[in-house]
Write an enzyme that holds these catalytic residues in place. Structure first.
Site, PDB file in Angstrom:
ATOM      1  N   GLU A  76       0.788  -1.225   0.000  1.00 16.13           N
ATOM      2  CA  GLU A  76       0.000   0.000   0.000  1.00 16.13           C
ATOM      3  C   GLU A  76       0.824   1.281   0.000  1.00 16.13           C
ATOM      4  OE1 GLU A  76      -3.080   0.287  -0.401  1.00 16.13           O
ATOM      5  OE2 GLU A  76      -4.064  -1.568   0.187  1.00 16.13           O
ATOM      6  N   SER A 116     -22.060 -24.609  56.518  1.00 14.40           N
ATOM      7  CA  SER A 116     -21.013 -24.751  57.542  1.00 14.40           C
ATOM      8  C   SER A 116     -19.741 -23.978  57.222  1.00 14.40           C
ATOM      9  CB  SER A 116     -20.663 -26.239  57.702  1.00 14.40           C
ATOM     10  OG  SER A 116     -21.771 -26.972  58.171  1.00 14.40           O
TER      11      SER A 116
END
Length: 709
Positions: A102, A362
């Protein structure tokens, strides 16, 4: 002479007229140039400032502690646009192919490449069609920032002007980053990062040559080369990029041949949605922040989410699973699994069960034992009775409705026996336990207008998985907690540690829990952990820790409906051990015993610590009367007359049973012997609570707490 003079005058007049014409032409040209320049300048000004703010808008992005993507939210118009740093987050192969294809002189021009424009014009004139556009990456960025459909000289001129402005305001790296974030890849995908994730299922940091060439080709015509619609067109465009690289000797023919043999993807992949509950919470807190850094570890999150999903499916319909992993040292949350499946409505997937208030079963017992160790009236090797007992109208029973008799405190906690835990809580005090847990950062939720009671030791209180994980992380930290955090802090973010219990007590609890029998097919003595099951089989819990991390697991139905057979040890503990295995690290050793820790067998303990006796115990095993403080009563208020003599203001203590001689202690300090009549006058301490203890010759002891006024 006359003719010559006439000719000279004619010539002079001719030269003067020529100069005037030239001057007029120059003047007109100069004026035209000035007018053109002014008009061009006015046009440039009319363009306004560069729309950089709009161009920099991105999808709200959630990343982990290492910058890896956890989740992204599409922009308001549905586009996916993710931020990217070219040098740190993009494969160099892609960058090399992009610039070669490009904009070969990207780092040498100032926005416009005259040679590229001349080449494009020559190719158009000689071939009759556009071969290359001559646009630099900066010009392409300008077009992306101000998109226009027409292709004209005016549009090209606008791109040139904007490209020059971009080069003046931004560095080359910033221009490249912005281009890589805006480049179109078809549909609602913008930027190389979104495209790489959607098409290849990975970040663009490592791309094969075929992948790099494809990502270079797609932005040239993103809609006609969409991989999910026109894969063959995309493949042809990719191959042309590879051919160009061969022509320019950027790659070898063999490399190109191998790349062209690779098939292109035909389907888009989903953008990752890791830690959706943590992400939603972070977005709600950090409004309008484009990139939010969490403390989570994406690798750990990625392996625990499938674990929660698979185990929930195996446990039955409508069941969900939540998992929380905390770094002990920093309090950072490393993994946050809020449900079995975020998108499963049948399991209320979007409800974050790590933040839901549930009955802990518990799981609060270790903190009862920790305070008992801290108070010094019991030791892990002390003996304690597990037998039927009643506390007023409350008579606790064990889960299996059997009793173990006399057992070591260590075993009582490891087996999660209910009676010993409640007996210790009665001695420690429910309000004190609740206060200490709140002090350590936990938000305990009690029924409206109800005070803490003994039932909270077996789950009669509400708590979240996040708070439980924070409390348990305080045990390997030897007694201090840190408030959990999921959003990465600023440099000056410091949190003060919160007190849970003293160092020795915390170490003792961790040492006991390390010996808890592991679930089936798991290795013991590597992870300290505790399980819990809430009343009615609504919640199953398992929370454990090693020297590095704490992991909490919750299993149940988000709507609170019971699940028959849902037990912490069976449903949650295996998930806990699997979660530790999936951390990828062997369990780290717990801290060494701190200074002052008493390491001894029961036979070598001081007499008062060899056996725990709850308040109100009156009968010995052999039928003799046990030591018992008859006056003052536990919890009573004593008003003393301090106006008279010292004898008048003294407080009497009376005991029953026991074996002489007996020692009297006030707030842990010996004050003398009980006389033969089993009583003694003591000088009371100042106003407030006082702990009175009597120890007989066999080591039996009894204690009451009174309030002196």
């Amino acid at each position: 002479m006359t003719v010559q003079g006439t000719d000279a005058r004619h010539k002079a007049g001719h030269d003067g007229g020529g100069r005037r014409r030239v001057f007029r032409i120059v003047a007109v040209a100069a004026a035209a140039a000035v007018v053109t320049t002014l008009a061009f300048a006015a046009w440039v000004v009319s363009l306004g400032p560069l729309p950089l703010a709009k161009a920099r808008e991105i999808s709200t992005t959630i990343v982990d502690r290492n910058g890896k993507l956890l989740r992204a939210y599409a922009m308001a118009d549905g586009r996916w646009r993710l931020p990217v740093n070219a040098r740190a987050e993009v494969d160099p192969t892609y960058l090399n192919v992009l610039l070669a294809f490009e904009d070969q002189r990207f780092y040498g021009h100032h926005g416009v490449d005259p040679l590229a424009l001349l080449r494009a014009g020559f190719q158009l004139a000689t071939r009759g069609h556009i071969v290359s556009g001559g646009s630099t990456i900066t010009m392409q960025l300008a077009r992306l920032m101000e998109p226009r459909r027409e292709r004209s000289i005016y549009a090209k001129l606008r791109q040139i002007v904007r490209a020059v402005e971009l080069e003046r305001q931004l560095s080359k790296e910033e221009i490249l980053d912005l281009y890589l974030a805006l480049a179109p890849y078809g549909g609602n995908l913008e930027g190389i990062r979104a495209a790489s994730i959607a098409y290849f299922g990975k970040e663009p940091k490592r791309l094969a040559l075929a992948e790099a060439a494809l990502l270079v080709a797609l932005p040239q015509s993103p809609e006609t080369r969409r991989l999910d619609r026109y894969p063959e067109a995309a493949r042809a465009a990719r191959d042309r990029v590879l051919d160009r690289m061969v022509e320019e000797k950027r790659i070898t023919t063999d490399d190109a041949a191998q790349a062209t043999a690779v098939a292109v993807p035909h389907m888009r992949k989903s953008i990752p949605i890791l830690a959706p509950h943590a992400s939603d919470q972070a977005v709600a807190i950090m409004k309008d922040v484009p990139v939010i850094h969490l403390t989570l570890d994406s690798r750990l999150q990625k392996v625990l989410e499938p674990l929660a999903h698979d185990r929930a499916i195996a446990l039955g319909p409508n069941v969900s699973v939540a998992i929380m992993v905390v770094d002990n040292e920093s309090g950072d949350v490393l993994a946050h699994v809020g449900s079995a499946d975020y998108f499963d409505d049948s399991r209320a997937g979007q409800v974050d069960m790590t933040r839901a208030v549930r009955s802990p079963g518990s799981t609060l017992k270790p903190f009862i034992y920790g305070l008992a160790f801290e108070d010094g009236f019991v030791h892990p090797e002390s003996l304690i009775d597990d037998r039927p007992i009643r506390f007023g109208s409350y008579a606790p029973e064990n889960f299996d409705q059997t009793f173990q008799g006399t057992v070591p405190v260590r075993k009582a906690l490891q087996l999660s026996l209910n009676v010993p835990a409640i007996a210790l809580l009665d001695r420690v005090g429910s309000s004190r336990l609740a206060s200490r847990l709140r002090q350590a950062g936990a938000n305990l939720v009690l029924p409206k207008d109800e005070a803490p009671g003994l039932a909270m030791g077996l789950g009669g209180v509400g708590v979240t998985l996040q708070d439980l994980a924070q409390l348990y992380a305080g045990l390997p930290r030897l007694g201090t907690t840190l408030r959990l955090r999921e959003i990465m802090p600023d440099a000056d973010d410091e949190r003060d540690p919160l007190r849970l219990m003293d160092q020795v007590a915390a170490w003792q609890v961790g040492n006991v829990l390390l010996g808890t029998p592991p679930p089936e097919n798991a290795t013991g003595n590597r992870i300290a952990f505790k399980t819990g099951t809430s009343y009615g089989y609504r919640d199953a819990w398992s929370v454990g820790f090693d020297g590095r991390v704490t992991i909490g697991v919750w299993v149940g139905r988000p709507d609170g409906a019971p699940v028959p057979g849902l037990i912490g040890r069976v449903a949650a503990a295996p998930i806990l051990f699997d979660a530790f295995a999936r951390t990828g690290k062997l369990p780290a050793a717990l801290p060494k015993p701190p200074k002052g820790a008493l390491l001894a067998s029961n036979a070598r303990l001081p007499l008062p610590l060899r056996r725990f006796r709850p308040f109100g115990e009156l009968v010995r095993a052999g039928g003799d009367q046990a030591l018992h403080i008859q006056f003052p009563l536990n919890g009573s208020r004593i008003e003393l007359d301090r106006s008279g003599s010292a004898e008048a203001s003294a407080m009497p203590v009376k005991v029953a049973g026991g074996v002489l001689p007996m020692t009297m202690l006030v707030n842990g300090t010996a004050v003398g012997q009980i006389d033969g009549r089993r009583q003694r006058l003591i000088d009371p301490p100042g106003p407030g609570f006082a702990r009175l203890t009597v120890i007989d010759a066999t080591g039996a002891a009894d204690t009451v707490v009174v309030r002196i006024q």
